[in-house]
Design an enzyme around this catalytic site. Structure first.
Site, PDB file in Angstrom:
ATOM      1  N   VAL A  85       0.883  -1.174   0.000  1.00 37.19           N
ATOM      2  CA  VAL A  85       0.000   0.000   0.000  1.00 37.19           C
ATOM      3  C   VAL A  85       0.917   1.219   0.000  1.00 37.19           C
ATOM      4  O   VAL A  85       1.962   1.209   0.671  1.00 37.19           O
ATOM      5  CB  VAL A  85      -0.912  -0.024   1.261  1.00 37.19           C
ATOM      6  CG1 VAL A  85      -1.675   1.288   1.419  1.00 37.19           C
ATOM      7  CG2 VAL A  85      -1.883  -1.202   1.179  1.00 37.19           C
ATOM      8  N   GLU A 117       4.864 -15.677   2.459  1.00 36.30           N
ATOM      9  CA  GLU A 117       6.100 -15.573   3.230  1.00 36.30           C
ATOM     10  C   GLU A 117       6.189 -14.158   3.754  1.00 36.30           C
ATOM     11  O   GLU A 117       5.903 -13.219   3.000  1.00 36.30           O
ATOM     12  CB  GLU A 117       7.266 -15.717   2.247  1.00 36.30           C
ATOM     13  CG  GLU A 117       8.124 -16.922   2.441  1.00 36.30           C
ATOM     14  CD  GLU A 117       9.003 -17.040   1.229  1.00 36.30           C
ATOM     15  OE1 GLU A 117       9.175 -18.161   0.776  1.00 36.30           O
ATOM     16  OE2 GLU A 117       9.488 -16.005   0.736  1.00 36.30           O
ATOM     17  N   TYR A 129      -2.076 -10.348   8.259  1.00 35.42           N
ATOM     18  CA  TYR A 129      -2.268 -11.756   7.903  1.00 35.42           C
ATOM     19  C   TYR A 129      -2.935 -12.530   9.039  1.00 35.42           C
ATOM     20  O   TYR A 129      -3.796 -13.375   8.791  1.00 35.42           O
ATOM     21  CB  TYR A 129      -0.926 -12.400   7.556  1.00 35.42           C
ATOM     22  CG  TYR A 129      -0.193 -11.739   6.405  1.00 35.42           C
ATOM     23  CD1 TYR A 129      -0.889 -11.238   5.306  1.00 35.42           C
ATOM     24  CD2 TYR A 129       1.191 -11.626   6.404  1.00 35.42           C
ATOM     25  CE1 TYR A 129      -0.229 -10.626   4.261  1.00 35.42           C
ATOM     26  CE2 TYR A 129       1.866 -11.017   5.353  1.00 35.42           C
ATOM     27  CZ  TYR A 129       1.152 -10.516   4.293  1.00 35.42           C
ATOM     28  OH  TYR A 129       1.805  -9.921   3.258  1.00 35.42           O
TER      29      TYR A 129
END
Ligand SMILES: CC(C)(COP(=O)(O)OP(=O)(O)OC[C@H]1O[C@@H](n2cnc3c(N)ncnc32)[C@H](O)[C@@H]1OP(=O)(O)O)[C@@H](O)C(=O)NCCC(=O)NCCS
Length: 164
Positions: A85, A117, A129
């Site tokens: 971003v 990863e 995540y």
């Protein structure tokens, strides 16, 4: 009353087009990654049917891009190749919205497991995540070369998309 002229631009989520390549290369270069990818490399990735890319753009001007996420599919698995971003747009939940849209689109393509990863010390990415439901599935010691010459560990993370 909030005047629309002064309000923060709303993000609109859409699939990427090959014409977005230059903007994606620019945003990727802001991401702090070890190697940069050229507009030409992005154009090739965007033209690859196994590569799925979602973009958050300004809802009033859709060629102004705030961020993107890109994955490569193989059979019923996919791996996130990159997510970034623009620095000035971070912290506005664009990362979260990109992930939600992307996971739903990958699931619609039949992807059952999504991998990625991430550098162990990348707090913002790990929060993103973990909130999306990813769990750590492995560790690669000293996997990333840092700009100061040191090394950083990589975490392998995994998420099942079957119950989305
Ligand atoms: C990781 C990245 C894509 C997140 O995008 P974003 O739009 O800022 O993400 P969001 O606003 O949705 O926030 C995601 C989470 O990170 C947290 N966060 C954002 N900036 C942070 C920072 N500087 N430090 C710690 N946490 C941070 C947010 O609080 C949020 O967590 P929460 O839901 O628990 O509140 C963005 O920081 C980025 O482009 N980083 C550089 C490239 C990169 O590292 N990519 C990942 C490679 S694996």
């Amino acid at each position: 009353m909030r005047l629309p002229f002064f309000s923060k631009p709303e993000a609109l989520l859409r699939p990427a087009r090959t014409t977005d390549a230059a903007a994606l290369a620019e945003i990727h270069a802001e991401g702090g990654f070890a190697g940069s990818w050229s507009p030409n490399e992005f154009e090739n990735l965007l033209a690859d049917r196994a590569v799925i890319t979602d973009i958050a753009s300004d809802s009033r001007k859709t060629d102004v891009i705030f961020g993107f996420v890109m994955s490569r599919m193989a059979a019923d698995e996919a791996e996130i190749l990159t997510i970034a971003v623009r620095r000035k747009s971070r912290g506005n939940h664009i990362g979260h919205r990109l992930m939600d849209t992307h996971m739903a689109r990958l699931a619609a393509f039949g992807v059952k497991t999504l991998y990625l990863e991430v550098e162990e010390d990348n707090t913002a990415a790990r929060k993103l995540y973990e909130k999306a439901g990813f769990v750590t599935a492995g560790l690669r010691k000293g996997y990333y070369r840092k700009p100061d010459g040191g090394f950083a560990n990589a975490l392998i993370m995994k998420l099942g998309l079957e119950n989305l």
